[in-house]
Design a protein around this motif. Structure first.
Motif, PDB file in Angstrom:
ATOM      1  N   HIS A 283     -24.995  10.125   0.348  1.00 17.55           N
ATOM      2  CA  HIS A 283     -24.057   9.224  -0.327  1.00 17.55           C
ATOM      3  C   HIS A 283     -23.581   9.896  -1.609  1.00 17.55           C
ATOM      4  O   HIS A 283     -24.385  10.214  -2.500  1.00 17.55           O
ATOM      5  N   LEU A 284     -22.263  10.129  -1.697  1.00 18.70           N
ATOM      6  CA  LEU A 284     -21.646  10.734  -2.872  1.00 18.70           C
ATOM      7  C   LEU A 284     -21.197   9.640  -3.833  1.00 18.70           C
ATOM      8  O   LEU A 284     -20.612   8.639  -3.406  1.00 18.70           O
ATOM      9  N   ILE A 285     -21.451   9.830  -5.124  1.00 13.45           N
ATOM     10  CA  ILE A 285     -21.041   8.875  -6.153  1.00 13.45           C
ATOM     11  C   ILE A 285     -20.206   9.604  -7.196  1.00 13.45           C
ATOM     12  O   ILE A 285     -20.630  10.640  -7.722  1.00 13.45           O
ATOM     13  N   LEU A 286     -19.018   9.060  -7.491  1.00 10.49           N
ATOM     14  CA  LEU A 286     -18.145   9.668  -8.497  1.00 10.49           C
ATOM     15  C   LEU A 286     -17.892   8.702  -9.646  1.00 10.49           C
ATOM     16  O   LEU A 286     -17.506   7.555  -9.430  1.00 10.49           O
ATOM     17  N   ASP A 287     -18.118   9.190 -10.849  1.00 13.01           N
ATOM     18  CA  ASP A 287     -17.751   8.496 -12.075  1.00 13.01           C
ATOM     19  C   ASP A 287     -16.256   8.717 -12.286  1.00 13.01           C
ATOM     20  O   ASP A 287     -15.803   9.845 -12.439  1.00 13.01           O
TER      21      ASP A 287
ATOM     22  N   ILE B 125     -25.921  11.931  -4.274  1.00 15.92           N
ATOM     23  CA  ILE B 125     -25.373  12.964  -5.154  1.00 15.92           C
ATOM     24  C   ILE B 125     -24.373  12.317  -6.098  1.00 15.92           C
ATOM     25  O   ILE B 125     -23.393  11.711  -5.668  1.00 15.92           O
ATOM     26  N   LEU B 126     -24.621  12.457  -7.403  1.00 16.84           N
ATOM     27  CA  LEU B 126     -23.800  11.831  -8.433  1.00 16.84           C
ATOM     28  C   LEU B 126     -23.062  12.887  -9.240  1.00 16.84           C
ATOM     29  O   LEU B 126     -23.669  13.839  -9.727  1.00 16.84           O
ATOM     30  N   PHE B 127     -21.737  12.706  -9.372  1.00 18.92           N
ATOM     31  CA  PHE B 127     -20.917  13.531 -10.256  1.00 18.92           C
ATOM     32  C   PHE B 127     -20.514  12.678 -11.454  1.00 18.92           C
ATOM     33  O   PHE B 127     -19.818  11.674 -11.299  1.00 18.92           O
ATOM     34  N   THR B 128     -20.925  13.088 -12.649  1.00 14.90           N
ATOM     35  CA  THR B 128     -20.632  12.326 -13.857  1.00 14.90           C
ATOM     36  C   THR B 128     -20.662  13.247 -15.061  1.00 14.90           C
ATOM     37  O   THR B 128     -21.293  14.313 -15.023  1.00 14.90           O
ATOM     38  N   ASP B 129     -19.986  12.852 -16.141  1.00 16.52           N
ATOM     39  CA  ASP B 129     -20.054  13.630 -17.379  1.00 16.52           C
ATOM     40  C   ASP B 129     -21.121  13.096 -18.323  1.00 16.52           C
ATOM     41  O   ASP B 129     -21.276  13.599 -19.438  1.00 16.52           O
ATOM     42  N   MET B 130     -21.844  12.066 -17.892  1.00 18.00           N
ATOM     43  CA  MET B 130     -22.959  11.499 -18.657  1.00 18.00           C
ATOM     44  C   MET B 130     -22.521  10.923 -19.995  1.00 18.00           C
ATOM     45  O   MET B 130     -23.330  10.789 -20.916  1.00 18.00           O
ATOM     46  N   PHE B 131     -21.221  10.564 -20.116  1.00 20.16           N
ATOM     47  CA  PHE B 131     -20.754   9.879 -21.316  1.00 20.16           C
ATOM     48  C   PHE B 131     -20.734   8.387 -21.044  1.00 20.16           C
ATOM     49  O   PHE B 131     -20.014   7.925 -20.151  1.00 20.16           O
TER      50      PHE B 131
END
Length: 308
Positions: free
Chosen positions: A83-87, A191-197
């Motif tokens: 499962h892909l997660i996009l911020d 799998i998470l794609f994020t800038d952690m802001f």
């Protein structure tokens, strides 16, 4: 496979699927010639040809690229659920692209193309993939499936992210990671794609990530950032007004006067994220936009081996 060596070759493709396929094919071809060739066994599609076996399923296209014989393998059942997660908050649409830049030179574009690349790998391995997109709302959810129709539907959603109007969107990571965790009922790689802001307390973020580990999920966080401005704070000596793209708050300063303190703060922040992820057994991988996608694909294959 370095991005700066590939831009001229692949930028002529506007279709996301074609771009992702070019990157993956180059990676697979290089993998067969490198120390990582052992990972080829992970691919459901190929295995090394042994003399005396039937030549019915030989991959002649791959032979032309690698001068080595491989046969195609076919598996009836899905091996992995991913499962892909996009911020998709406004900060992920930084930096603002100029007219001559390609879409993957900001954080959301890089994350979209990286997601499409991973989807291409998953498709080759007969694995199922799902997708969640969030910002200040839960924008999209699709469960894990492996069909071609499902694959193209997800690609369409990813393409929409890079062509959409970037209205001001804050990030509600905590709320939506908990919701996503509730949607994942079967053991999956997440799998998470994020800038952690985000505005939330870091402890709450990590509690939400820990929630994703329920049902023995494997969690991988790709921390996407712009190295020049977000990490190095590399600006000229002119006075500048900095604007928070999510809240609209502003601050005026000379960047060079704050550069050392900023860099130290960011180094500390990255180390804190890394150590906390290690504590929760979450794989943490910082990736700068402009980096090679090989790093992302190799990390995925390594984590898949551990997950299996």
């Amino acid at each position: 496979m370095k991005l700066d060596q590939q831009i001229e070759r692949i930028a002529r493709f506007e279709h996301l699927e074609l771009l992702a396929n070019q990157i993956v094919e180059g990676f697979i071809s290089g993998m067969h010639k490198s120390p990582f060739h052992g990972f080829s066994a992970e691919f459901a599609e190929h295995k090394t040809y042994n003399p005396g076996e039937s030549t019915k399923h030989l991959d002649w296209k791959l032979f032309a690229k690698t001068d080595r014989l491989y046969t195609k393998r076919y598996e009836e059942e899905t091996n992995l659920r991913c499962h892909l997660i996009l911020d998709n908050s406004s900060s992920m649409h930084y930096p603002k692209l100029r007219n001559q830049q390609v879409f993957f030179e900001n954080k959301i574009g890089f994350s979209v193309l990286a997601s499409a690349v991973l989807m291409n790998l998953l498709k080759k391995q007969r694995d199922a993939v799902g997708l969640s997109i969030y910002s200040n709302r839960y924008e999209y959810y699709a469960p894990e499936k492996g069909s071609d129709r499902h694959h193209h539907m997800l690609l369409h959603q990813l393409e929409a992210l890079i062509s959409s109007n970037n209205a001001t969107k804050t990030t509600d990571t905590v709320t939506y990671l908990h919701q996503i965790a509730e949607n994942l009922h079967r053991r999956s790689m997440v799998i998470l794609f994020t800038d952690m802001f985000q505005n939330e307390d870091n402890d709450k973020i990590f509690k939400a990530l820990q929630h994703l580990k329920h049902n023995k999920h494997k969690v991988v966080v790709f921390h996407v950032y712009d190295p020049k401005t977000e990490l190095d704070f590399d600006f000229d000596a002119a006075p500048r007004k900095f604007i928070d793209v999510e809240t609209g708050e502003t601050v005026q300063l000379f960047a060079e006067n704050s550069q050392d303190a900023y860099q130290e703060t960011m180094r500390t922040y990255f180390k804190t994220i890394e150590s906390t992820c290690l504590q929760y057994q979450i794989k943490y991988i910082p990736v700068a936009i402009g980096e090679t996608f090989e790093k992302i694909m190799t990390a995925y294959l390594v984590e898949k081996q551990k997950f299996a």
